[in-house]
Write an enzyme that holds these catalytic residues in place. Structure first.
Site, PDB file in Angstrom:
ATOM      1  N   TYR A 154       0.844  -1.207   0.000  1.00  0.00           N
ATOM      2  CA  TYR A 154       0.000   0.000   0.000  1.00  0.00           C
ATOM      3  C   TYR A 154       0.879   1.258   0.000  1.00  0.00           C
ATOM      4  CZ  TYR A 154      -3.748   3.165   1.646  1.00  0.00           C
ATOM      5  OH  TYR A 154      -4.666   4.195   1.788  1.00  0.00           O
ATOM      6  N   GLY A 214      -2.080  -3.878  20.646  1.00  0.00           N
ATOM      7  CA  GLY A 214      -1.010  -3.313  21.455  1.00  0.00           C
ATOM      8  C   GLY A 214      -1.598  -2.712  22.723  1.00  0.00           C
TER       9      GLY A 214
HETATM   10  P1  NAD Z   1     -12.557   1.790   0.261  1.00  0.00           P
HETATM   11  O1  NAD Z   1     -11.876   0.470   0.324  1.00  0.00           O
HETATM   12  O2  NAD Z   1     -13.877   1.931   0.916  1.00  0.00           O
HETATM   13  O3  NAD Z   1     -12.725   2.245  -1.257  1.00  0.00           O
HETATM   14  C1  NAD Z   1     -11.845   1.892  -2.290  1.00  0.00           C
HETATM   15  C2  NAD Z   1     -12.667   1.588  -3.532  1.00  0.00           C
HETATM   16  O4  NAD Z   1     -11.771   1.266  -4.610  1.00  0.00           O
HETATM   17  C3  NAD Z   1     -13.574   0.365  -3.356  1.00  0.00           C
HETATM   18  O5  NAD Z   1     -14.863   0.652  -3.825  1.00  0.00           O
HETATM   19  C4  NAD Z   1     -12.901  -0.722  -4.172  1.00  0.00           C
HETATM   20  O6  NAD Z   1     -13.805  -1.703  -4.633  1.00  0.00           O
HETATM   21  C5  NAD Z   1     -12.251   0.095  -5.276  1.00  0.00           C
HETATM   22  N1  NAD Z   1     -11.095  -0.543  -5.908  1.00  0.00           N
HETATM   23  C6  NAD Z   1     -10.015  -1.104  -5.299  1.00  0.00           C
HETATM   24  N2  NAD Z   1      -9.144  -1.551  -6.236  1.00  0.00           N
HETATM   25  C7  NAD Z   1      -9.693  -1.271  -7.439  1.00  0.00           C
HETATM   26  C8  NAD Z   1      -9.280  -1.507  -8.762  1.00  0.00           C
HETATM   27  N3  NAD Z   1      -8.120  -2.114  -9.063  1.00  0.00           N
HETATM   28  N4  NAD Z   1     -10.111  -1.098  -9.778  1.00  0.00           N
HETATM   29  C9  NAD Z   1     -11.288  -0.494  -9.509  1.00  0.00           C
HETATM   30  N5  NAD Z   1     -11.718  -0.244  -8.262  1.00  0.00           N
HETATM   31  C10 NAD Z   1     -10.920  -0.629  -7.239  1.00  0.00           C
HETATM   32  O7  NAD Z   1     -11.539   2.868   0.830  1.00  0.00           O
HETATM   33  P2  NAD Z   1     -11.754   4.421   1.154  1.00  0.00           P
HETATM   34  O8  NAD Z   1     -11.554   4.608   2.608  1.00  0.00           O
HETATM   35  O9  NAD Z   1     -12.983   4.912   0.532  1.00  0.00           O
HETATM   36  O10 NAD Z   1     -10.480   5.046   0.435  1.00  0.00           O
HETATM   37  C11 NAD Z   1     -10.570   5.640  -0.847  1.00  0.00           C
HETATM   38  C12 NAD Z   1      -9.199   6.131  -1.283  1.00  0.00           C
HETATM   39  O11 NAD Z   1      -8.707   7.086  -0.329  1.00  0.00           O
HETATM   40  C13 NAD Z   1      -8.158   5.017  -1.377  1.00  0.00           C
HETATM   41  O12 NAD Z   1      -7.358   5.222  -2.514  1.00  0.00           O
HETATM   42  C14 NAD Z   1      -7.326   5.197  -0.118  1.00  0.00           C
HETATM   43  O13 NAD Z   1      -5.996   4.789  -0.303  1.00  0.00           O
HETATM   44  C15 NAD Z   1      -7.427   6.694   0.127  1.00  0.00           C
HETATM   45  N6  NAD Z   1      -7.260   6.980   1.562  1.00  0.00           N
HETATM   46  C16 NAD Z   1      -8.291   6.763   2.440  1.00  0.00           C
HETATM   47  C17 NAD Z   1      -8.096   7.003   3.794  1.00  0.00           C
HETATM   48  C18 NAD Z   1      -9.200   6.816   4.807  1.00  0.00           C
HETATM   49  O14 NAD Z   1      -8.952   7.028   5.994  1.00  0.00           O
HETATM   50  N7  NAD Z   1     -10.411   6.462   4.447  1.00  0.00           N
HETATM   51  C19 NAD Z   1      -6.846   7.450   4.250  1.00  0.00           C
HETATM   52  C20 NAD Z   1      -5.816   7.610   3.341  1.00  0.00           C
HETATM   53  C21 NAD Z   1      -6.039   7.395   1.987  1.00  0.00           C
END
Ligand code: NAD
Ligand code: UDP
Length: 337
Positions: A154, A214
């Site tokens: 990640y 933890g």
């Molecule tokens: P989430 O897992 O709920 O959403 C991610 C979405 O991406 C899902 O709907 C999943 O099915 C889709 N997905 C994953 N791989 C895919 C692929 N190869 N092709 C098409 N769709 C794909 O997560 P989230 O919390 O909504 O996070 C959304 C974004 O924000 C992510 O990129 C995550 O890294 C980033 N982010 C979120 C947080 C947080 O606290 N929520 C923090 C840091 C970064």
């Protein structure tokens, strides 16, 4: 509107937690939305209500497979890349796919932005700082990331995605924005996603043991989803010179043990707390420096943790009431205990 035409956005990962809120906010702004999602961690039911909206199209596709572009319109103004599992449990379940989503998927979306002349926004993460030695984390800090541990798929994937986006920018191939999101929570998180907020609220409402990994002294800073979505929209609209990565999160930092206390108080739960092993490479502390977002975008979070947790608890309670198994009786439904 752009030249009298309705604006169009592609939201990759739009059926996920943050993506569904973003799609809704864009539709509310009169933008037409194409939600591209492979439903790996997202769920179709999360966007079911949005599918009633004439401006919303769902495209089931994996962004690693470049063919998804053929299912999108010729004119696109904005591309938001949220595709990637975000919960450690979920992104470690298929680490190869996680890494390729950030690298190959981001390249495919950047190429789409180049072809369509669309502005591109990457949702990166506070994980690019790894287990940080600088506190709070500023965008100039280069991080302390393990490239060999279980979180690397990640963290390193997102770091590579940032590199790619900035390479496209330097080559004049795309107009890009990068946001580094710190822990964000709220309604529409999955109760089974394994993240701390969803886990402990679900456990508190179930009356089952609350799991602290933890000793609970590790810190996080939790941002409510509405504040974050406001920030994403502002960054996409930002017209100044390329700002580089921008942190977004709520600087109010607390320990995991303090978070558990708040959830217990809000739910009135009498769950016991159990301590479990701390996962490998779990960051000890995390807090965003948000000066850049404030200065560039006039953005800051407004929702207090208590307000945000209250909304989230309300949402999880409602979800449980709706999905609790029912036994049909004599003209009335009886909830199964
Ligand atoms: P989430 O897992 O709920 O959403 C991610 C979405 O991406 C899902 O709907 C999943 O099915 C889709 N997905 C994953 N791989 C895919 C692929 N190869 N092709 C098409 N769709 C794909 O997560 P989230 O919390 O909504 O996070 C959304 C974004 O924000 C992510 O990129 C995550 O890294 C980033 N982010 C979120 C947080 C947080 O606290 N929520 C923090 C840091 C970064
Ligand atoms: N955590 C915990 N109990 C849980 C889930 C997570 O104590 O049931 C801890 C986890 O070890 C980490 C913090 O809570 O220190 C935040 O975890 P999460 O998975 O939500 O996000 P992270 O910030 O680690 O990506």
């Amino acid at each position: 509107m752009k030249n009298g035409q309705t604006k169009r956005a592609v939201v990759a990962g739009g059926a996920g937690f943050l993506g569904s809120h973003l799609c809704e906010a864009l539709l509310g702004d009169g933008v037409q939305v194409w939600c591209v999602d492979n439903l790996q961690t997202g769920q179709r039911r999360t966007v079911r209500r949005l599918e009633q909206h004439p401006g919303f199209t769902f495209v089931e596709a994996d962004v690693i497979e470049a063919g998804f572009a053929a299912m999108l319109p010729r004119r696109v103004d904005m591309i938001f890349n949220l595709a990637c599992a975000a919960s450690p449990v979920q992104y470690q379940a298929d680490p190869e796919h996680t890494l390729l989503t950030s690298v190959v998927g981001t390249r495919n979306l950047l190429r789409l932005a180049e072809q369509r002349g669309a502005r591109f926004l990457l949702t990166s993460t506070s994980e690019v700082y790894g287990d940080p030695e600088v506190h709070p984390q500023t965008e100039s800090y280069r991080g302390n990331v393990s490239c060999t541990g279980p979180r690397a798929c990640y963290d390193e994937g997102k770091r590579a995605a940032e590199s790619l986006a900035l390479d496209f920018h330097r080559a004049g191939r795309a107009d890009i924005r990068i946001v580094r999101i710190f822990n964000t929570y709220g309604p529409r998180m999955r109760s089974d996603d394994g993240r701390v907020v969803s886990n402990i609220i679900t456990q508190a409402l179930d009356g089952s043991d609350i799991t602290i990994y933890g000793d609970g002294s590790q810190t996080r800073s939790f941002c409510y989803v509405d504040d974050l979505i406001d920030g994403l929209m502002r960054l996409m609209r930002y017209e100044g010179v390329q700002p580089g990565p921008v942190n977004m999160g709520n600087p109010a930092e607390l320990t995991v043990a303090e978070l558990v206390e708040q959830v217990l108080a809000l739910t009135g739960s009498r769950s016991s707390v159990v301590h479990m092993a701390l996962p490998e490479d779990d960051p000890r502390r995390r807090r965003p420096d948000i000066h850049r977002a404030r200065e560039l975008l006039g953005w800051a979070p407004h929702t207090t943790l208590t307000e945000g947790l209250r909304e989230t608890v309300r949402w999880f309670s409602q979800l449980r009431a709706e999905t609790a198994p029912r036994v049909l009786g004599n003209g009335s439904d009886h909830l199964v205990a």
